[in-house]
Motif scaffolding. Sequence first.
Motif, mmCIF file in Angstrom:
data_model
loop_
_atom_site.group_PDB
_atom_site.id
_atom_site.type_symbol
_atom_site.label_atom_id
_atom_site.label_comp_id
_atom_site.label_asym_id
_atom_site.label_seq_id
_atom_site.Cartn_x
_atom_site.Cartn_y
_atom_site.Cartn_z
ATOM 1 N N GLU A 16 -5.031 -1.698 -3.139
ATOM 2 C CA GLU A 16 -4.138 -0.561 -3.337
ATOM 3 C C GLU A 16 -3.133 -0.866 -4.446
ATOM 4 N N PRO A 17 -3.089 -0.068 -5.519
ATOM 5 C CA PRO A 17 -2.106 -0.304 -6.576
ATOM 6 C C PRO A 17 -0.700 -0.075 -6.051
ATOM 7 N N PRO A 18 0.279 -0.782 -6.593
ATOM 8 C CA PRO A 18 1.654 -0.617 -6.104
ATOM 9 C C PRO A 18 2.138 0.813 -6.296
ATOM 10 N N ARG A 19 2.756 1.373 -5.254
ATOM 11 C CA ARG A 19 3.262 2.741 -5.325
ATOM 12 C C ARG A 19 4.767 2.772 -5.548
ATOM 13 N N ALA A 20 5.455 1.692 -5.198
ATOM 14 C CA ALA A 20 6.906 1.692 -5.298
ATOM 15 C C ALA A 20 7.330 1.642 -6.762
ATOM 16 N N PRO A 21 8.477 2.228 -7.081
ATOM 17 C CA PRO A 21 8.942 2.190 -8.475
ATOM 18 C C PRO A 21 9.213 0.760 -8.915
ATOM 19 N N GLN A 22 8.561 0.355 -9.966
ATOM 20 C CA GLN A 22 8.768 -0.962 -10.539
ATOM 21 C C GLN A 22 8.266 -0.911 -11.966
ATOM 22 N N PRO A 23 8.653 -1.845 -12.809
ATOM 23 C CA PRO A 23 8.243 -1.789 -14.216
ATOM 24 C C PRO A 23 6.734 -1.656 -14.350
ATOM 25 N N GLY A 24 6.313 -0.599 -15.046
ATOM 26 C CA GLY A 24 4.886 -0.393 -15.259
ATOM 27 C C GLY A 24 4.204 0.366 -14.158
ATOM 28 N N GLY A 25 4.878 0.510 -12.983
ATOM 29 C CA GLY A 25 4.275 1.232 -11.867
ATOM 30 C C GLY A 25 4.578 2.716 -11.954
ATOM 31 N N LEU A 26 3.852 3.504 -11.196
ATOM 32 C CA LEU A 26 4.023 4.942 -11.215
ATOM 33 C C LEU A 26 4.205 5.428 -9.783
ATOM 34 N N VAL A 27 5.250 6.197 -9.541
ATOM 35 C CA VAL A 27 5.458 6.813 -8.231
ATOM 36 C C VAL A 27 4.557 8.041 -8.156
ATOM 37 N N LEU A 28 3.616 8.040 -7.224
ATOM 38 C CA LEU A 28 2.585 9.069 -7.167
ATOM 39 C C LEU A 28 2.977 10.183 -6.201
ATOM 40 N N LEU A 29 3.495 11.267 -6.764
ATOM 41 C CA LEU A 29 3.895 12.438 -5.976
ATOM 42 C C LEU A 29 3.167 13.672 -6.506
ATOM 43 N N ASN A 30 1.913 13.490 -6.901
ATOM 44 C CA ASN A 30 1.207 14.536 -7.636
ATOM 45 C C ASN A 30 -0.061 15.057 -6.980
ATOM 46 N N SER A 31 -0.561 14.432 -5.927
ATOM 47 C CA SER A 31 -1.892 14.807 -5.428
ATOM 48 C C SER A 31 -1.930 15.118 -3.934
ATOM 49 N N ASN A 32 -0.781 15.356 -3.322
ATOM 50 C CA ASN A 32 -0.717 15.705 -1.888
ATOM 51 C C ASN A 32 -1.382 14.653 -1.008
ATOM 52 N N GLU A 33 -1.301 13.398 -1.428
ATOM 53 C CA GLU A 33 -1.859 12.308 -0.628
ATOM 54 C C GLU A 33 -0.888 11.936 0.495
ATOM 55 N N ASN A 34 -1.393 11.227 1.472
ATOM 56 C CA ASN A 34 -0.555 10.652 2.516
ATOM 57 C C ASN A 34 -0.064 9.302 2.015
ATOM 58 N N ALA A 35 1.203 9.232 1.637
ATOM 59 C CA ALA A 35 1.728 8.012 1.014
ATOM 60 C C ALA A 35 1.695 6.808 1.944
ATOM 61 N N TYR A 36 1.601 7.058 3.256
ATOM 62 C CA TYR A 36 1.650 5.965 4.225
ATOM 63 C C TYR A 36 0.284 5.359 4.498
ATOM 64 N N GLY A 37 -0.765 5.987 4.010
ATOM 65 C CA GLY A 37 -2.101 5.431 4.173
ATOM 66 C C GLY A 37 -2.707 5.691 5.538
ATOM 67 N N PRO A 38 -3.831 5.042 5.829
ATOM 68 C CA PRO A 38 -4.521 5.240 7.110
ATOM 69 C C PRO A 38 -3.677 4.792 8.293
ATOM 70 N N PHE A 39 -4.073 5.231 9.485
ATOM 71 C CA PHE A 39 -3.385 4.827 10.703
ATOM 72 C C PHE A 39 -3.476 3.306 10.878
ATOM 73 N N PRO A 40 -2.480 2.682 11.512
ATOM 74 C CA PRO A 40 -2.554 1.240 11.774
ATOM 75 C C PRO A 40 -3.820 0.825 12.517
ATOM 76 N N SER A 41 -4.320 1.680 13.390
ATOM 77 C CA SER A 41 -5.548 1.345 14.124
ATOM 78 C C SER A 41 -6.730 1.203 13.184
ATOM 79 N N VAL A 42 -6.736 1.954 12.096
ATOM 80 C CA VAL A 42 -7.813 1.846 11.101
ATOM 81 C C VAL A 42 -7.662 0.551 10.312
ATOM 82 N N LEU A 43 -6.447 0.224 9.932
ATOM 83 C CA LEU A 43 -6.211 -1.009 9.182
ATOM 84 C C LEU A 43 -6.554 -2.247 10.007
#
Length: 369
Positions: free
Chosen positions: A32-59
Amino acid sequence: MLTRRSFFKTAGLGAAVAASASFPTDLLAWAEPPRAPQPGGLVLLNSNENAYGPFPSVLAMENPFREANRYPGRRMDLLGERLAGLHKVAVDQVVTGCGSSEVLRMAASAFTGPGHKLITASPAFEAIGRYAHALHTEVVRVPLATDFTHDLGAMLKAAGPDTGLVYICNPNNPTANITPRKDLEDFIAKLPKNVMVLMDEAYHDFVGAGPDYVSFLDRPIHDDRVIVTRTFSKIYGLAGMRLGYGVGEKAVMKKMSEHRLSNPLNTLVIRCAMISLDDHAGHRAARERNTADREEFLRQVKARKLTAIPSEANFVMVHTDRPIREMIAHFRRNNVAIGRPFPPLDTYARISLGKPEEMKEFWRVWDLL
């Protein structure tokens, strides 16, 4: 120098490490590419994704590559049975696809084409319009009403005997609001009897309790013309793995299945879906978290004396009073990606809800305007 012998020694060591490590979590953290704001990173608020990812049970799933050497046919059958049981329908009333986008494509292939029209709102999710256009279908885009609901009266006037399919996205993408259930029922009843209706409920799980919304799966109207689609991309956080499904009358699903890819699902996403469907606590937590994030976003909107379209999804459409392309460019220069333009709403920005630290960065960049 990497020799054949040293390569296999290294590979063996890697396999041993993978077997002994907390494999699924480590793998996903690496991929998973870094989502948090940091040099060179991009905050992704453009595609209606679930920013938190899959449920812990899936992980926490053991060995995600188990049975990866086998075709997924049997597991696809099991998933179909599970979804049929969930919605209290027969197995042959469910069709799965590579994301709900594939299910939309199947519907377009089955019910549109030369001599048939597709009726859709504007703006709305564009995929089915593109699929229909590629089939040489006349695509009729009806502007939303002044309150941003579907203009069902205008859509009804546009529909005639040559209409093959009407597409309704509810909650709508990109506006995030709902069209009342009673109005939809009245609309369907007045349509010509040959016209199919596809109700896209991709954002169903985010809708709060209220009198104006009831899923057409939770309370079906028993009309053979109605197809309902859902996705695992949103509440379940599996957008990158591609899994969606449709529910409808048996003959309708059979006709759509004729246009389905062979083995469209992969074994891993099926396993993730089965675990997700059984994780009721994870689902409840995801809903509550999205509601809290949405309420906080709207508080920030109000604090800045902005206006937004009422949202029942995991994104919000905000009136910016500026050309949207300028807004997109401003945020991109500051390492934040927001939604694309949605004509004719050319001064509105679609903002997907991110984690609190991502939204803090979003508002910091907003306040630079």
